[in-house]
Motif scaffolding. Structure first.
Motif, short mmCIF file in Angstrom:
data_model
loop_
_atom_site.label_atom_id
_atom_site.label_comp_id
_atom_site.label_asym_id
_atom_site.label_seq_id
_atom_site.Cartn_x
_atom_site.Cartn_y
_atom_site.Cartn_z
N ILE A 179 0.84 -1.20 0.00
CA ILE A 179 0.00 0.00 0.00
C ILE A 179 0.87 1.25 0.00
O ILE A 179 0.53 2.27 -0.60
N VAL A 180 2.02 1.17 0.67
CA VAL A 180 2.98 2.27 0.70
C VAL A 180 4.24 1.82 -0.04
O VAL A 180 4.81 0.76 0.28
N SER A 181 4.66 2.62 -1.01
CA SER A 181 5.89 2.33 -1.75
C SER A 181 6.83 3.52 -1.78
O SER A 181 8.01 3.36 -2.08
N ARG A 182 6.32 4.69 -1.47
CA ARG A 182 7.15 5.89 -1.50
C ARG A 182 7.81 6.12 -0.14
O ARG A 182 7.42 5.54 0.87
N SER A 183 8.78 7.01 -0.16
CA SER A 183 9.56 7.23 1.07
C SER A 183 8.79 7.99 2.13
O SER A 183 9.01 7.82 3.32
N ALA A 184 7.87 8.85 1.70
CA ALA A 184 7.17 9.70 2.67
C ALA A 184 5.67 9.72 2.39
O ALA A 184 5.15 10.67 1.77
N PRO A 185 4.95 8.69 2.82
CA PRO A 185 3.49 8.73 2.65
C PRO A 185 2.86 9.76 3.57
O PRO A 185 3.47 10.20 4.56
N THR A 186 1.64 10.13 3.26
CA THR A 186 0.90 11.04 4.13
C THR A 186 0.28 10.24 5.27
O THR A 186 -0.55 9.37 5.04
N VAL A 187 0.73 10.51 6.49
CA VAL A 187 0.22 9.81 7.67
C VAL A 187 -0.53 10.82 8.53
O VAL A 187 0.04 11.81 8.98
N VAL A 188 -1.81 10.57 8.75
CA VAL A 188 -2.68 11.50 9.48
C VAL A 188 -3.29 10.75 10.66
O VAL A 188 -3.84 9.66 10.50
N THR A 189 -3.22 11.33 11.82
CA THR A 189 -3.81 10.73 13.02
C THR A 189 -5.21 11.29 13.25
O THR A 189 -5.60 12.32 12.69
N GLY A 190 -5.95 10.60 14.10
CA GLY A 190 -7.27 11.08 14.45
C GLY A 190 -7.25 12.45 15.09
O GLY A 190 -8.15 13.27 14.89
N ALA A 191 -6.19 12.72 15.87
CA ALA A 191 -6.08 14.03 16.51
C ALA A 191 -5.99 15.14 15.46
O ALA A 191 -6.58 16.21 15.61
N ARG A 192 -5.26 14.89 14.38
CA ARG A 192 -5.16 15.91 13.33
C ARG A 192 -6.49 16.04 12.58
O ARG A 192 -6.89 17.14 12.20
N LEU A 193 -7.17 14.92 12.37
CA LEU A 193 -8.47 15.00 11.70
C LEU A 193 -9.43 15.89 12.49
O LEU A 193 -10.26 16.60 11.89
N ASP A 194 -9.33 15.84 13.80
CA ASP A 194 -10.21 16.67 14.62
C ASP A 194 -9.97 18.16 14.39
O ASP A 194 -10.87 18.98 14.63
N THR A 195 -8.78 18.51 13.94
CA THR A 195 -8.47 19.93 13.73
C THR A 195 -8.87 20.42 12.34
O THR A 195 -8.81 21.62 12.07
N LEU A 196 -9.24 19.51 11.44
CA LEU A 196 -9.57 19.87 10.06
C LEU A 196 -11.06 20.12 9.92
O LEU A 196 -11.88 19.31 10.39
N ASP A 197 -11.43 21.21 9.26
CA ASP A 197 -12.82 21.40 8.89
C ASP A 197 -13.08 20.64 7.59
O ASP A 197 -12.19 19.96 7.06
N ASP A 198 -14.29 20.73 7.06
CA ASP A 198 -14.64 19.97 5.87
C ASP A 198 -13.77 20.35 4.68
O ASP A 198 -13.36 19.47 3.89
N ASP A 199 -13.49 21.63 4.52
CA ASP A 199 -12.64 22.05 3.41
C ASP A 199 -11.23 21.50 3.55
O ASP A 199 -10.61 21.05 2.57
N GLY A 200 -10.72 21.50 4.77
CA GLY A 200 -9.38 20.96 5.00
C GLY A 200 -9.34 19.46 4.74
O GLY A 200 -8.36 18.94 4.18
#
Length: 948
Positions: free
Chosen positions: A607-628
């Motif tokens: 699923i991951v093959s690149r050196s720097a995948p985007t890793v997002v935690t639930g805590a960060r999701l809580d800080t994002l609004d719908d547009d984010g």
């Protein structure tokens, strides 16, 4: 059964004590907990096996009666009330009437009336057989999903089929379980139940084991009911009603009588078929209007136009569609994917994003503790699987850690010999875990360290429990029996637990948890997670009493250490991930695990093959609004969502759908149900998933493997392709039937190139069987090399219509040329031809045979959309060859057998005639192969978009 056994009444096939009827003594919700057992003839140890067997024999299984079905004869009669059947019956009646009005009567008109009636009977037989087969298949497939429950029998916890429950059984319930019968709670730990199936209210309601006042049993807060779901907590309960006598049983009987609804795809095809029928009516009327002024007899012209109209109606199209979908369902079941709705088969083909769990779906769900960390020292653990065979290196410093983890668990280890003979379902694959696999791994590690779980529980019995939930990410239990009072044991996510600890056990000493020691624990956790291990922490504290509040139990804890366990990836997942990438399907891992653990597993499976995948935690999701969140999901890189809750998963699914994605979501827990229901394709785990998740999903993976999702997507795409294939096949020859008639009409030829009876013979003899065989066509080799189908793409797209016109046009030009070539070769003027002329009979025979032979080659041509049919093998679909061969054999019989010659007004064809028709059919196949070659060539010269 003993003096304590209640009087039971089996009314309506159910099993309810008379005490609950409200007419014989107090209702069971009013009893004290200790009195419930006596009232229902059982004990805290559950029923004895002999007693349970006697009750089972007397009152039957704990299952609802099968849905009431109409009799077979009513189902058969119902086939004649379909719209198309009614149209054909009316047409047959009008044709019979025309025969009576003719002077002299034409036997051909009678033959047409009988033929139309034969079409109705044949379609009814096919439809009846298919519906009957579909019902039986659905029942057998549903039986593949296990419906089990945990009960106490002879004082032991066992896993039994829910149908084996009897009144008096003591049931063990946990979050995610479906309540198997109507039960009175006798032990409850923070229990909440979703009663939506009974009350329509989706909010979870708390339950208690305490007695309540008499009243309607449905309102009793100490009772749980069949059809409801446990969404939080754990409990023990005694069955007081089962089967049809449950509260849900009455509702079920009403729901079972409700009519079945057709899927949107079936409605779309039915609407399309009605439009085609309207077109056929218009064409018939136009032919009638054109031929009457030419001097043709009025009744004969009307009968001919009516026959052509009827022959062009796609009578068997809905049945062929159902057959294709049913075949897809069976094929998916063979690949361990149980589809509960036919619509899901087709929808799988347009999936663009798969949000997948990690544990059990990408991995084998066979947790094994491989390392224990305590006091700054790692301790290796040997052995694999759930057999308690192996060792813990230097076990003494970690015994208290593993003891706390084992006591704070609800799972049970079941040895291979457990219940052998009486309960063979528990004796299949050696040692197994009854309950959560993570807790099972902890029990195995404790056993390897020399701990006896049963002895520890007896010495320090559990007196309270605060179950795990997705918000706290912790589970706590309170135990008594120690010399210094009560102790609380807590296990859960290291970050969550560490934040609640103030002390740590370090080399046998209890030290304050300084920032330096916190950093050491965090570093150890990260090191274990980076190895792809799932990490849990365990802690303890003394508490004041057995009723200590949760906040007290889970604060000011003493950290005991960390446990790292490994769940190896499934070997087949890597290939499935690669296939999804080729198919332009984006895979998003959604897991509650540590980001480092998630990334390690994601790399192992591809699923991951690149050196720097985007890793997002639930805590960060809580800080994002719908547009984010939309901006995050719009980026097409590799995405891992870690430490997320079911609420986060639901929000991500909604955001993806808002962007126009077709989303498949996997889940196994009760809290996954909202996301599973909201997704386009909800996929539940059949082996490890909860009853609630399986109920909410439209597809159940019987083996829990991601590879089964990829296989189901492949089959779903092929089902939609197959539907289009037989649509092209069925409608292209209609052009070949119409064009010669129109050409003859406008050329002034007094007779028709093909009669209505001949057209019906083509529909019945040449179309039905090959169309069904095309519905069973296996997936094309490149089906997973194409992008997903657009969400709003219609069956009759411009591509499909272009292919129908292309293939139908070739057939139409060929048979029209054959007809007029044969007519002109005689040298006779048009006006001299009669129906009895040998040349005319040979000409119309060649037209009919030309359509039949070209349809055989057409069936081979439409087997693939782009790939050459020679690549997949001309002989690889024997049913198609058999169906086409039957059609040609029938055509030969119509040409050579005198009775059929008289019926169809045909004549014998020479070998050279068949050779010409075969060459014409081969030309059609060559033209289609050339078109596919051009498409493949254009595809190779067009840059592909980057895999998502």
């Amino acid at each position: 059964m003993g003096t304590g056994t209640p009087v039971l009444t089996p009314g309506d096939g159910g099993h309810r004590p008379e005490a609950l009827s409200g007419t014989h003594g107090p209702a069971v919700q009013t009893f004290a907990t200790t009195d419930v057992f006596a009232a229902l003839g059982t004990s805290p140890r559950g029923l004895a096996s002999a007693d349970a067997a006697a009750r089972r024999d007397r009152y039957g299984p704990n299952e609802l009666p099968p849905a009431g079905r109409r009799g077979l004869w009513r189902d058969l009669v119902g086939q004649f009330t379909d719209l198309f059947a009614v149209v054909l019956l009316v047409a047959s009646a009008i044709t019979f009437l025309a025969y009576e009005l003719q002077k002299p009567r034409d036997v051909g008109t009678l033959q047409l009336a009988v033929a139309i009636l034969g079409v109705v009977v044949l379609n009814a037989a096919i439809g009846f057989a298919q519906e009957y087969s579909a019902e039986r298949t659905a029942e057998s497939l549903q039986a593949m999903v296990p419906h089990t429950c945990r009960v106490l029998r002879d004082g032991e916890r066992r896993e039994l089929p829910a149908r084996d429950l009897v009144p008096g059984d003591v049931v063990v319930l946990e979050a995610g379980d479906a309540v198997p019968a109507d039960c009175r709670l006798v032990e409850a730990h923070e229990v909440s139940v979703n009663n939506a199936a009974l009350t329509g209210e989706s909010d979870a309601v708390g339950r208690t084991a305490d007695p309540v006042a008499a009243g309607p049993v449905l309102q009793a807060r100490n009772c749980v009911f069949m059809g409801t779901d446990v969404v939080a907590g754990s409990a023990k309960a005694v069955v007081f009603a089962s089967g049809a006598a449950t509260e849900f049983g009455g509702i079920f009987r009403l729901a079972a009588a409700a009519p079945r609804q057709r899927t949107p795809l079936q409605r779309q095809v039915a609407l399309m078929a009605r439009r085609v029928a309207g077109t056929a009516l218009a064409i018939g009327a136009a032919l009638f209007a054109v031929r009457v002024p030419t001097g043709q007899p009025f009744v004969e012209t009307f009968v001919f136009a009516l026959g052509v109209m009827v022959a062009l109606v796609p009578e068997g199209l809905p049945a062929t569609l159902s057959v294709s979908l049913a075949i897809g369902v069976r094929r998916m079941a063979r690949r361990h994917a149980l589809v509960k709705q036919l619509l899901a088969v087709e929808a799988l083909g347009s999936t663009t994003v798969v949000c997948t769990d990690k544990t059990g779906t990408l991995t084998q769900a066979e947790m094994t503790v491989v390392q224990v960390w305590a006091g700054g020292v790692p301790h290796a653990v040997s052995g694999v699987g759930y057999a308690p065979e192996g060792d813990v290196a230097d076990p003494q410093p970690v015994r208290e850690l593993l003891r706390a983890a084992a006591l704070c668990s609800n799972a049970r280890l079941v040895p291979p010999s457990a219940n052998a003979g009486r309960y063979p379902q528990s004796d299949r694959q050696g040692w197994r875990v009854l309950g959560d696999t993570t807790e099972g791994a902890l029990l195995v590690a404790a056993a390897k360290a020399g701990l006896d779980r049963a002895a520890e529980e007896a010495a320090t019995p559990r007196v309270a429990e605060y179950p795990f939930d997705s918000v706290r990410k912790l589970m706590s239990t309170v135990h008594g029996g120690t010399v210094d009072g009560y102790h609380a044991y807590v296990k859960g996510a290291p970050q969550e637990l560490l934040a609640r600890c103030t002390r740590i056990d370090w080399s046998g000493e209890r030290l304050p948890l300084t920032e330096e020691l916190r950093a050491a624990v965090t570093a150890a956790n990260d090191e274990l997670a980076s190895q792809g291990l799932r990490v849990l922490a365990a802690a303890w504290r003394p508490v004041s009493d057995s009723h200590s509040a949760q906040d007290e139990v889970e604060s000011e804890l003493t950290l005991l250490g960390l446990v790292g366990m490994f769940d190896p990836p499934r070997t087949e997942v890597s290939d499935a991930v690669t296939a999804c990438r080729r198919a332009r399907i984006r895979i998003v891992m959604v897991t509650g695990d540590h980001p480092l653990t998630a990334e390690a597993v994601a790399r192992r499976v591809g699923i991951v093959s690149r050196s720097a995948p985007t890793v997002v935690t639930g805590a960060r999701l809580d800080t994002l609004d719908d547009d984010g969140l939309d901006a995050l999901l719009a980026a097409q890189g590799e995405l891992l969502l870690c430490r997320v809750s079911p609420e986060h998963k639901m929000r991500v699914v909604t955001a993806l759908q808002r962007r126009g994605e077709v989303v498949a979501v996997t889940g196994d827990g009760a809290n996954d149900a909202p996301a599973l229901k909201h997704a386009d394709i909800g996929v539940a785990m059949g082996a490890s998933g909860t009853d609630v998740a399986r109920e909410a999903a439209v597809m159940v993976l019987l083996d829990d493997s991601f590879a089964s999702i990829a296989a189901a997507v492949r089959l779903g795409r092929s089902v939609y392709q197959n539907i289009r294939k037989f649509l092209v096949y069925l409608f292209s020859h209609n052009i070949a039937e119409l064009v010669p008639i129109l050409a003859a009409t406008f050329a002034g030829f007094p007779l028709v190139p093909i009669s209505a009876v001949q057209i019906l013979a083509i529909d019945l003899g040449s179309d039905v069987l090959p169309a069904l065989a095309l519905g069973a066509e296996p997936p094309e080799p490149d089906v997973m090399d194409r992008p997903p189908r657009a969400r709003r793409e219609r069956l009759f797209s411009s591509t499909v219509m272009g292919r129908i016109l292309f293939l139908g046009g070739i057939q139409a030009l060929g048979v029209t040329a054959v007809f007029f070539w044969h007519i002109h070769s005689s040298g006779m003027p048009y006006s001299d031809f009669t129906e009895d002329d040998t040349v005319y009979r040979e000409a119309i025979t060649m037209v009919q045979a030309g359509i039949v032979v070209s349809q055989f080659f057409n069936a081979l041509a439409v087997r693939t959309d782009r790939q050459s049919v020679f690549r997949i093998g001309l002989l690889s679909n024997p049913w198609l060859l058999a169906g086409g061969g039957f059609g040609i054999a029938l055509m030969a019989a119509i040409s050579y057998l005198p009775p059929l010659q008289a019926l169809f007004n045909t004549a014998p064809l020479a070998a050279t005639d068949w050779a010409v028709l075969a060459a014409f059919g081969a030309l059609l196949l060559a033209a289609e192969e050339t078109r596919k070659w051009w498409l493949r060539r254009r595809q190779t010269t067009t840059p592909k978009g980057e895999a998502r």
